[in-house]
Design an enzyme around this catalytic site. Structure first.
Site, PDB file in Angstrom:
ATOM      1  N   ASP A 117       0.863  -1.178   0.000  1.00  0.00           N
ATOM      2  CA  ASP A 117       0.000   0.000   0.000  1.00  0.00           C
ATOM      3  C   ASP A 117       0.900   1.230   0.000  1.00  0.00           C
ATOM      4  O   ASP A 117       1.992   1.203   0.591  1.00  0.00           O
ATOM      5  CB  ASP A 117      -0.847   0.052   1.281  1.00  0.00           C
ATOM      6  CG  ASP A 117      -2.054  -0.863   1.240  1.00  0.00           C
ATOM      7  OD1 ASP A 117      -2.095  -1.765   0.390  1.00  0.00           O
ATOM      8  OD2 ASP A 117      -2.959  -0.680   2.078  1.00  0.00           O
ATOM      9  N   HIS A 173       4.856  -7.299  -0.042  1.00  0.00           N
ATOM     10  CA  HIS A 173       4.585  -8.571  -0.700  1.00  0.00           C
ATOM     11  C   HIS A 173       5.335  -8.670  -2.024  1.00  0.00           C
ATOM     12  O   HIS A 173       5.807  -7.669  -2.558  1.00  0.00           O
ATOM     13  CB  HIS A 173       3.077  -8.705  -0.936  1.00  0.00           C
ATOM     14  CG  HIS A 173       2.260  -8.666   0.319  1.00  0.00           C
ATOM     15  ND1 HIS A 173       1.570  -9.764   0.799  1.00  0.00           N
ATOM     16  CD2 HIS A 173       2.029  -7.669   1.207  1.00  0.00           C
ATOM     17  CE1 HIS A 173       0.940  -9.430   1.927  1.00  0.00           C
ATOM     18  NE2 HIS A 173       1.214  -8.166   2.196  1.00  0.00           N
ATOM     19  N   SER A 260       8.096   4.422   5.540  1.00  0.00           N
ATOM     20  CA  SER A 260       9.103   3.576   4.907  1.00  0.00           C
ATOM     21  C   SER A 260       8.941   3.615   3.393  1.00  0.00           C
ATOM     22  O   SER A 260       8.064   4.289   2.875  1.00  0.00           O
ATOM     23  CB  SER A 260       8.954   2.131   5.407  1.00  0.00           C
ATOM     24  OG  SER A 260       8.706   2.100   6.798  1.00  0.00           O
TER      25      SER A 260
END
Length: 301
Positions: A117, A173, A260
């Protein structure tokens, strides 16, 4: 003169929106004020500061921050795999898991999924990017990868920069299926990766502490996956098993507290990013999209 707001294109709403920046006042003082340079270099960029702040987010007392954070930023608790009341610390909430149906994975064989995201920016040809945030600043690929020969291989490749804010889901991911190698650590400082910081110092992305993984045997050649640490990121945690085949959307790891960044690098001519990413990145504007959405398609011709 008021500071310019941070705007982005939201793929979910199809609108240009203004970002609510967590800790904006502190960030603007630290990165935009001459007085802020002293605490920035003396303390904020140092790993010890982030370890200290991260340890505070692991304390039982930090649990009291969860409810106000949810209310302030409107986080959708219906996506959570666990009840908001179950988190014992703020960090447990921060690297929360989501229900599997909350992030559908792009199903097409030739579709590359967003790894996280966040707010995304793309460089369709890294070598021709002559204005990375600041006019005349080129992206230093060799510094990012820590190897000149590897950088030459990807010089005309494509790059996806996924910036995660504190409000985002913080697990990352695999963007496609393949076989990952081990993560290589490159140590460095921990500057913020907020646009407030990057627009003053674009080199943060290739200076900060980072971990690099090579993803082999994919539909898009050999891909480099890079987690970039930032101020107040307690640590980068890898949860995958090197050498074992992974499927698109398989969890790779997670960031502990703090904003991040995740960078995905493709070999030349292997993929084409979606039109909205190309259009808004050309305008210097990020696109908000979720993990699993289509980021690019493999070039088959």
């Amino acid at each position: 003169m008021p500071a310019a707001p941070i705007t982005f294109f939201n793929r979910q709403t199809q609108r240009i929106e203004t970002e609510a920046v967590y800790g904006e006042g502190f960030l603007r003082f630290t990165y935009e004020s001459p007085l802020g340079a002293l605490p920035l270099h003396a303390l904020v960029k140092r790993a010890a500061f982030s370890r200290w702040y991260g340890s505070r987010m692991d304390s039982p007392a930090s649990r009291a921050k969860v409810a106000p954070f949810l209310a302030t930023y409107g986080v959708d608790t219906g996506e959570f795999a666990d009840s908001p009341d179950s988190f014992r610390t703020f960090n447990e909430f921060f690297y929360r898991k989501l229900k599997s149906q909350a992030r559908p994975i792009a199903a097409g064989e030739n579709e590359i999924a967003f790894p996280a995201d966040g707010r995304h920016l793309v460089l369709p040809d890294i070598a021709t990017c002559g204005d990375f945030f600041i006019k005349g600043t080129r992206f230093d690929l060799a510094a990012l990868l820590g190897d000149v020969e590897t950088a030459k291989r990807y010089e005309h490749g494509s790059m996806l920069i996924s910036r995660l804010c504190p409000v985002d889901y913080h697990r990352f991911h695999f963007p496609c299926s393949g076989i990952p190698g081990g993560a290589m650590l490159i140590n460095g400082p921990l500057y913020s990766v907020s646009p407030i910081a990057l627009r003053k110092r674009p080199s943060i992305l290739w200076e900060n502490k980072r971990e690099i993984t090579q993803l082999n045997k994919t539909c898009a050649g050999v891909i480099r996956l890079i987690e970039v640490g930032a101020t107040c990121v307690g640590s980068i945690v890898q949860t995958y098993c090197p050498g074992e085949e992974v499927q698109k959307g398989t969890e790779k790891g997670y960031f502990r507290f703090g904003g991040s960044c995740f960078i995905t690098i493709f070999e030349p001519g292997k993929i084409r990013f979606t039109d909205d990413l190309i259009e808004h990145s050309r305008a210097g504007r990020e696109v908000y999209a979720r993990m699993g959405d289509v980021a690019a398609r493999v070039q088959t011709a």
